[in-house]
Design an enzyme around this catalytic site. Structure first.
Site: not given
Ligand SMILES: N[C@@H](CCC(=O)N[C@@H](CS)C(=O)NCC(=O)O)C(=O)O
Length: 215
Positions: A11
């Site tokens: 990620s």
């Molecule tokens: N804007 C956030 C984005 C975080 C994000 O969307 N992470 C994803 C993985 S890249 C995630 O955890 N997805 C799982 C979910 O949203 O349930 C950041 O920069 O931390």
């Protein structure tokens, strides 16, 4: 002192925080989180972060998510000086500008182009690819005459942006029309402490997802 770090290596937002910890010389207690298995949706994780995203940092009981907020927190709390996140209001504003650009434009446009195809088997939309190119063009213009994203020194803006640009690179974006970006990207690769961790994450992300794109 324990700083727990819930993450997925592939990620981009997680990789920027890993780079920041390396630059600051902080040890994180790494807690790899399996999103496919729904570990982020378990009650114990939701107690830390009701938004169920990685990266999530828990510093001695203080839970924080949103990668760019984590980057600034780590520098303010653990930086030996303010070089990665300058205290001067105008210099800081430049860093913040790039962080918001990274979140709201550069990474967002990558997600808008690729995610529907990767996660919902939708066709790729060429108009959205043009938007990605436009975003890289903005970064290219902003880098004119300067070594790093917010000026002549490395800041957390570079850590966030390089996590995104290397994701574009992993998906074979052609940077030849964007010479300032290409040069800055090479500078980042050779000057950011512990850059290898970002590369390892990109390789993992590409291995897992690139093959899922429609042919
Ligand atoms: N804007 C956030 C984005 C975080 C994000 O969307 N992470 C994803 C993985 S890249 C995630 O955890 N997805 C799982 C979910 O949203 O349930 C950041 O920069 O931390």
């Amino acid at each position: 002192m324990t700083i727990d770090f819930y993450y997925v290596l592939g990620s981009a937002p997680c990789r920027s925080v890993l780079l920041c910890a390396k630059s600051l010389g902080i040890e994180l207690n790494l807690k790899e989180t399996n999103l496919m298995a729904g570990e982020h949706l378990k009650p114990e994780f939701l107690k830390l972060n009701y938004q169920h995203t990685v990266p999530t940092l828990v510093d001695n009981g203080f839970a924080l998510w949103e990668s760019r907020a984590i980057l600034s927190y780590l520098v303010e709390k653990y930086g030996k000086d303010d070089s990665l996140y300058p205290k001067d209001p105008q210099q800081r504003a430049r860093v913040n500008q790039k962080l918001y650009f990274d979140m709201g434009t550069l990474y967002q446009r990558f997600a808008e182009y690729y995610y529907p195809a990767l996660f919902a088997k939708a066709p790729l939309n060429p108009d959205n690819y043009k938007k990605m190119e436009e975003a890289v063009g903005f970064l290219n213009t902003g880098l004119e005459g300067q070594k790093y994203a917010a000026g002549d020194t490395l800041t957390i803006a570079d850590l966030a942006l390089v996590a995104t640009i290397s994701t574009y690179d992993g998906f074979k974006f052609d940077f030849s029309k964007y010479p300032n970006v290409a040069k800055w990207y090479e500078t980042c690769k050779t000057t950011i402490t512990g850059y290898e961790i970002n590369q390892k994450g990109i390789d993992e992300f590409v291995d897992k997802f690139y093959g899922l794109l429609p042919k």
